[in-house]
Enzyme design. Sequence first.
Site, PDB file in Angstrom:
ATOM      1  N   GLY A  35      14.989  51.572 -33.494  1.00 21.42           N
ATOM      2  CA  GLY A  35      15.054  50.793 -34.670  1.00 21.42           C
ATOM      3  C   GLY A  35      13.630  49.892 -34.663  1.00 21.42           C
ATOM      4  CB  SER A  37      11.883  45.328 -36.817  1.00 14.64           C
ATOM      5  OG  SER A  37      11.458  44.581 -35.571  1.00 14.64           O
ATOM      6  N   GLY A  38       8.689  46.383 -36.404  1.00 14.35           N
ATOM      7  CA  GLY A  38       7.322  45.515 -36.411  1.00 14.35           C
ATOM      8  C   GLY A  38       7.318  44.619 -35.854  1.00 14.35           C
ATOM      9  N   GLY A  39       8.345  44.221 -34.993  1.00 11.49           N
ATOM     10  CA  GLY A  39       8.291  43.060 -34.212  1.00 11.49           C
ATOM     11  C   GLY A  39       7.967  43.218 -32.738  1.00 11.49           C
ATOM     12  CB  VAL A  40       7.112  41.306 -29.887  1.00  8.16           C
ATOM     13  CG1 VAL A  40       8.350  40.146 -29.579  1.00  8.16           C
ATOM     14  CG2 VAL A  40       6.538  41.854 -28.416  1.00  8.16           C
ATOM     15  CB  SER A  42      11.830  47.070 -31.911  1.00  5.03           C
ATOM     16  OG  SER A  42      10.878  46.685 -32.990  1.00  5.03           O
ATOM     17  CG  MET A  61      16.232  51.427 -40.692  1.00  2.00           C
ATOM     18  SD  MET A  61      17.799  50.752 -40.292  1.00  2.00           S
ATOM     19  CE  MET A  61      17.033  50.069 -38.497  1.00  2.00           C
ATOM     20  CB  CYS A 126      22.200  43.166 -42.084  1.00  2.00           C
ATOM     21  SG  CYS A 126      20.965  44.360 -41.785  1.00  2.00           S
ATOM     22  N   GLY A 151      16.136  46.082 -30.777  1.00  2.83           N
ATOM     23  CA  GLY A 151      15.475  44.982 -29.739  1.00  2.83           C
ATOM     24  C   GLY A 151      16.592  43.530 -29.740  1.00  2.83           C
ATOM     25  CB  CYS A 223      14.122  41.117 -45.011  1.00  4.44           C
ATOM     26  SG  CYS A 223      12.626  41.961 -46.119  1.00  4.44           S
TER      27      CYS A 223
END
Length: 389
Positions: A35, A37-40, A42, A61, A126, A151, A223
Site C-alpha cells: 500500500g 501512500s506517497g510517504g516515506v 511505505s 488507494m 479505516c 508502512g 485525509c
Amino acid sequence: MQNLTNLSSRTYDQHFPKLSAEQLAENAKKKVIVGMSGGVDSSVSAFILQQQGYQVEGLFMKNWEEDDDTDYCTAAADLADAQAVADKLGMKLHKINFAAEYWDNVFEHFLAEYKAGRTPNPDILCNKEIKFKAFLEYAAEDLGADYIATGHYVRRRGDDENARLLRGLDSNKDQSYFLYTLSHKQVGQSLFPVGDIEKPIVRAIAEDLGLITAKKKDSTGICFIGERKFKDFLARFLPAQPGEIRTVDGKVIGRHDGLMYYTLGQRKGLGIGGIKGMDENPFYVAEKDLVNNVLIVAQGHDNSALLSSGLIARQLHWVDRQPIRENLRCTVKTRYRQTDIPCEIQPIDDETIRVIFDEPQIAVTPGQSAVFYQGEVCLGGGVIETQIK
C-alpha cells in the site's frame, strides 16, 4: 517489474540480516502488494521487500473525493510521489478508488458517532474496513497477491496461520493501537517491513536511495480533514447546537458551540477563564450532558470529576478471535501514545467487558478505543462505551 534497479543502501545492510539463497528463492515465489501512500514509510517498505527477494508491486488507494478546497487533501501530490518512488524502484504501481467504501463504512460512522456525542477514531475504522479488508481482498483476488504490506510500525510473529500482532520496535511510532481490530488471519496475510526498525533508520534508508519521500513530512490528521480547522469541517456535515457550559456544581460560566466539538479532558478552546470568585486553575471538560445539551467542566487537572476507575467496552475484537471469559491481568491504552495502564479485564459476556484500572485515569472518552497488551503482544480491544467513576 521486480527490483529492476541496482539501488542499494548501507543503512539497510547495517540493520537487516543477509538472507540465505534458499530464503531468497522461497520469497521470490511470493507476490506482495505494498500500500503506497506517497510517504516515506511505505516507500522504504517496498524497497525492504525487494531486498528480501519478493515480487513487489505497489497500490495507491484514493479514499476521499476532494471537495472544492483541494489544498487540504493532497491525493494528487501523494500519487505523484508514490509513482516517482515506484519508478525509482522499478516496480509497477496500481491505482484504485475506494472512496465509496470509505464513505459508506468509515465516514458515515464517524458522523453518526459525533452526532451521538462520542469521539470516534476514524483511523482505526479505516484500517479495519479499507486497508485490511477492501485493499487486502482486492490485492488477493484481483492482483494475485500472497501478502499485502503497509508502512505501519507494528511487528508480526508466528506463521501465517497463527500470526500475532506486536508493538513496533520504535515505541515512539508504534501503531498497534490503530490495528487492534485485525484478526490473526489478516495479520498472517500482511507484512510490516518497517516495524522492526526505528523511524530515523527509515529516513536514512530513503536518503541512501535518493527517494523523493526521504524528507517528506509525516501525514497528520485524517485525509478528509487535512490541515483545515476541524470545527469548520464538521459544521459542513452536522448542524451545531450551542448551549451552556456549567461547572460540576451547576454554575453557568459560559456558552459552548456544540457538544460535538469537545472531547473529555480538553482544556484549550473552551473560552472560559478568569471568572470572578474562582481561582486561576484552568477548566477541563468533565462530561457532556446530551439530554440537556450542557458541557460540564471541572477546575484543575487533578479534579476527581475528571477521573475514572475503569470503563465498560463493547464492539470487542481479539486478534486470536477467542473471547476472553475469565478475568485477565494486562495493560491498556485508552488513547494513542498513552503510557500503558495496568488493569484487569472482567468479562461480562462475549460482547462486553469491564476494565478496572490499578490507578484512576483522566479523560477516559466514550467512542475511543481501549487496546490491551501483554508485554509486546497486542491482544485486541474494544470501543469505550462508558466510564466507571
